[in-house]
Design a protein around this motif. Structure first.
Motif, PDB file in Angstrom:
ATOM      1  N   GLU A  38     -15.139   1.213   8.845  1.00 27.10           N
ATOM      2  CA  GLU A  38     -14.724   0.498   7.636  1.00 27.10           C
ATOM      3  C   GLU A  38     -13.320   0.919   7.211  1.00 27.10           C
ATOM      4  OE1 GLU A  38     -15.777   0.750   2.863  1.00 27.10           O
ATOM      5  OE2 GLU A  38     -17.314   1.297   4.330  1.00 27.10           O
TER       6      GLU A  38
ATOM      7  N   ARG B 202      -7.544   1.148  -2.915  1.00 30.96           N
ATOM      8  CA  ARG B 202      -7.486   1.678  -4.281  1.00 30.96           C
ATOM      9  C   ARG B 202      -8.873   1.719  -4.919  1.00 30.96           C
ATOM     10  NH1 ARG B 202      -2.228  -0.166  -4.292  1.00 30.96           N
ATOM     11  NH2 ARG B 202      -2.879  -2.351  -4.410  1.00 30.96           N
ATOM     12  N   GLU B 203      -9.720   0.712  -4.613  1.00 29.02           N
ATOM     13  CA  GLU B 203     -11.088   0.730  -5.127  1.00 29.02           C
ATOM     14  C   GLU B 203     -11.848   1.967  -4.656  1.00 29.02           C
ATOM     15  OE1 GLU B 203     -13.229  -2.720  -4.095  1.00 29.02           O
ATOM     16  OE2 GLU B 203     -11.998  -4.099  -5.267  1.00 29.02           O
TER      17      GLU B 203
ATOM     18  N   MET C 246       0.851  -1.200   0.000  1.00 25.28           N
ATOM     19  CA  MET C 246       0.000   0.000   0.000  1.00 25.28           C
ATOM     20  C   MET C 246       0.881   1.242   0.000  1.00 25.28           C
ATOM     21  SD  MET C 246      -3.016   1.107   2.673  1.00 25.28           S
ATOM     22  CE  MET C 246      -1.918   1.048   4.081  1.00 25.28           C
TER      23      MET C 246
ATOM     24  N   LYS D  83     -10.463  -0.128   9.632  1.00 22.58           N
ATOM     25  CA  LYS D  83     -10.156  -1.544   9.474  1.00 22.58           C
ATOM     26  C   LYS D  83      -9.271  -1.782   8.254  1.00 22.58           C
ATOM     27  CE  LYS D  83     -12.396  -6.077   9.108  1.00 22.58           C
ATOM     28  NZ  LYS D  83     -13.714  -6.795   9.049  1.00 22.58           N
ATOM     29  N   LEU D  84      -9.563  -1.099   7.157  1.00 20.01           N
ATOM     30  CA  LEU D  84      -8.761  -1.264   5.942  1.00 20.01           C
ATOM     31  C   LEU D  84      -7.341  -0.733   6.141  1.00 20.01           C
ATOM     32  CD1 LEU D  84     -11.361  -0.277   3.176  1.00 20.01           C
ATOM     33  CD2 LEU D  84     -10.563  -2.567   3.776  1.00 20.01           C
TER      34      LEU D  84
ATOM     35  N   SER E  32      -5.415  -3.222   8.296  1.00 21.42           N
ATOM     36  CA  SER E  32      -5.067  -4.461   7.597  1.00 21.42           C
ATOM     37  C   SER E  32      -4.093  -4.235   6.454  1.00 21.42           C
ATOM     38  CB  SER E  32      -6.342  -5.111   7.045  1.00 21.42           C
ATOM     39  OG  SER E  32      -6.903  -4.318   6.012  1.00 21.42           O
ATOM     40  N   GLY E  33      -3.919  -2.982   6.035  1.00 20.26           N
ATOM     41  CA  GLY E  33      -3.045  -2.700   4.906  1.00 20.26           C
ATOM     42  C   GLY E  33      -3.572  -3.220   3.591  1.00 20.26           C
ATOM     43  N   ASP E  34      -4.903  -3.299   3.452  1.00 23.43           N
ATOM     44  CA  ASP E  34      -5.520  -3.834   2.235  1.00 23.43           C
ATOM     45  C   ASP E  34      -5.472  -2.768   1.133  1.00 23.43           C
ATOM     46  OD1 ASP E  34      -7.112  -4.924   0.255  1.00 23.43           O
ATOM     47  OD2 ASP E  34      -8.603  -5.739   1.645  1.00 23.43           O
ATOM     48  N   GLY E  35      -4.378  -2.775   0.379  1.00 19.93           N
ATOM     49  CA  GLY E  35      -4.176  -1.772  -0.660  1.00 19.93           C
ATOM     50  C   GLY E  35      -5.195  -1.855  -1.776  1.00 19.93           C
ATOM     51  N   ASP E  36      -5.577  -3.080  -2.139  1.00 20.42           N
ATOM     52  CA  ASP E  36      -6.546  -3.230  -3.239  1.00 20.42           C
ATOM     53  C   ASP E  36      -7.883  -2.592  -2.875  1.00 20.42           C
ATOM     54  OD1 ASP E  36      -4.698  -4.548  -4.795  1.00 20.42           O
ATOM     55  OD2 ASP E  36      -5.405  -6.557  -4.243  1.00 20.42           O
ATOM     56  N   ALA E  37      -8.359  -2.866  -1.648  1.00 17.52           N
ATOM     57  CA  ALA E  37      -9.640  -2.309  -1.224  1.00 17.52           C
ATOM     58  C   ALA E  37      -9.566  -0.786  -1.131  1.00 17.52           C
ATOM     59  CB  ALA E  37     -10.052  -2.895   0.118  1.00 17.52           C
TER      60      ALA E  37
END
Length: 547
Positions: free
Chosen positions: A24, A38-39, A1, A27-28, A31-36
């Motif tokens: 929300e 970027r969306e 990310m 939490k992202l 978690s380091g959720d780069g894809d989510a």
């Protein structure tokens, strides 16, 4: 990310007033959720003539309280202090919060806001703008989109949806808006914040029950609001007009933002009308009616001679309503209108009665700009605006007014021992059978649509469905005096027509087909021939598109 992505998300988090989207986003980030991320932050919802519409969630590419407050701030900047805005909303998730955020931003910016008294049909909002003499209107709705979506639609002072260049002006003003946490906000109880009562709904009902419905009233109707906000208003309208209240699909009667009984809350979608069809069989209905969730569209079903029911197309209903309105009104300056993708039958009906006719680009925002004296407009996607000698009570599509008028037509036909199918057969005998259909291609790669449109422009087909292509119009050049739009139109021998255009809201290429079959014997034979002709058109067009 990337650090830029995380920084953008944290800046958004710092201004977000909604605990749900804050949770929300937190939490992202954790978690380091780069894809989510970027969306949500790689792009943003674009504000256009349809306003905003998208999936609920955190970030500029989602519908949320920050996105809505920025939109309200942009609208406030374009309108200026002292202007009056009416605000409506449906029963989707967050709609009430988005409506009140809009009122808070507008009143904080020095404007006046009037909020409708609960979740109500979109046509009530469109009516209220003109009824209250407001400068603009906002309704929070995603119409018939899936449950996860919401939207934001803006109306101007004439009660119709905005058109260019107003959309671009609002979009630019949104871009110039800083953090929403720095916006001055009004609150309920402020002198400039008005909570409307049922009087505005009563005024709307008085207006639509004054439409040219006719005098017959004996009719059994099966109805569904598809979990939307139309049920109560439609029932009140029917009773006020002198009809019995419709039998309503119980499982779909109350507003429910999760739309639990349908895969897709659109009466045009397969399966959406199953419960209404079952109810019609049980009660022996003379007519089936349905609204989409914000009740600006109306679907119509009719009994078949051999038993069972079938849903009419939007073009069939448009023809019936168009002829009825023409016959029930008078005047030399009357105008009826439809779009370039709808059936050409309305134009022939108008010529028969000596009434002016216009074609517009797709969308009711364009139909309402068709010209002075407009008494009826429709689009094939189940949208109708019905007027009288007094004009149009709603300058937008209105599923309640349309349902009332269709019921009046059906009741009159029943009194004469006939049905709506008989009236359609009458039209076919006079003007030829006009049959329409659609062909749609959903793609994962938008370049496929771009390529298909380029091929059609570079090498237009010489024949389609065994018919010679007589003329080919590139609609991006503003054909026929219309504003430019991305699409092509072919006029074929025998009165057939094909329009191909990319969808404005989905990754789809949409093709609108029409054939005209002369009726020399039984109408049923012409209908069978029309099915064959449409199938041949679809086969050739699919090959030409290469999709």
């Amino acid at each position: 990310m990337s650090s830029d992505l995380a920084g953008h998300a944290r800046s958004w988090l710092a201004q977000d007033p909604d605990p749900d989207t804050r949770a929300e986003l937190e939490k992202l980030l954790e978690s380091g959720d780069g894809d989510a991320l970027r969306e949500r932050f790689g792009s943003r919802l674009e504000f256009g003539t349809a306003g905003l519409r998208g999936e609920l969630g955190a970030g500029p590419n989602r519908m949320n309280r920050v996105t809505v407050m920025r939109a309200a701030a942009g609208l406030a900047r374009v309108l200026g202090p002292g202007k009056h805005v009416v605000i409506g909303y449906d029963a989707r998730h967050k709609s009430d919060a988005f409506a009140r955020d809009t009122a808070a931003v507008l009143t904080g910016a020095g404007l006046r806001a009037s909020v409708l008294p609960g979740p109500l049909p979109t046509p009530v909002l469109a009516f209220a703008v003109r009824h209250l003499g407001a400068d603009a209107g906002v309704t929070v709705t995603a119409s018939h989109n899936p449950p996860r979506d919401n939207g934001y639609k803006v109306y101007w002072g004439d009660g119709s949806q905005i058109v260019p260049p107003v959309d671009a002006e609002i979009s630019a003003a949104i871009d110039a808006t800083g953090p929403v946490s720095e916006l001055p906000l009004g609150s309920p109880g402020d002198p400039s914040w008005n909570e409307l009562d049922d009087g505005v709904v009563a005024a709307y009902l008085k207006a639509v029950t004054a439409l040219p419905i006719g005098g017959a009233r004996e009719l059994r109707v099966a109805y569904t609001p598809l979990h939307g906000v139309g049920g109560d208003t439609l029932a009140r309208a029917f009773v006020a007009a002198g009809f019995d209240a419709p039998a309503t699909v119980e499982a779909q009667a109350e507003p429910d933002p999760d739309f639990p009984t349908v895969a897709f809350p659109n009466p045009e979608e397969p399966g959406a009308m199953d419960l209404a069809l079952e109810l019609a069989e049980r009660v022996g209905a003379d007519l089936i009616l349905a609204n989409d969730p914000d009740a600006d569209r109306c679907a119509v079903g009719v009994p078949l001679p051999g038993g069972g029911y079938r849903m009419l197309t939007g073009d069939e209903v448009g023809a019936l309503l168009g002829e009825h309105v023409i016959r029930q009104t008078s005047g030399d300056d009357r105008l009826v209108a439809t779009t370039i993708v709808s059936s050409s039958l309305l134009g022939k009906i108008a010529a028969e009665y000596g009434v002016r006719y216009a074609e517009t680009l797709t969308g009711f925002k364009w139909i309402m700009k068709a010209g002075e004296g407009l008494l009826f407009g429709y689009e094939e996607a189940l949208g109708y605006s019905v007027g009288s000698d007094l004009g149009l009570p709603v300058h937008d599509k209105d599923g309640i007014g349309a349902a009332l008028t269709v019921a009046g037509i059906a009741a009159r036909a029943k009194l004469e021992g006939r049905g709506l199918l008989d009236l359609l057969d009458d039209l076919a005998r006079r003007h030829g059978l006009h049959a329409t259909s659609q062909l749609s291609f959903r793609v994962a790669d938008l370049s496929l649509i771009t390529g298909a449109m380029a091929r059609l422009r570079a090498t237009p087909p010489a024949r389609l469905g065994g018919r010679e292509v007589e003329t080919a119009d590139d609609l991006s050049l503003g054909a026929g005096g219309l504003p430019p739009t991305d699409g092509v139109r072919y006029h074929l021998a025998g009165g057939a027509r094909v329009v191909v255009r990319p969808s404005g809201t989905e990754p789809k290429l949409k093709c609108y087909l029409e054939v005209v079959v002369p009726v020399t014997g039984e109408v049923s034979a012409a209908r069978a021939r029309a099915v064959e002709d449409l199938d041949a058109l679809k086969a050739d067009l699919s090959e030409a598109l290469g999709l």
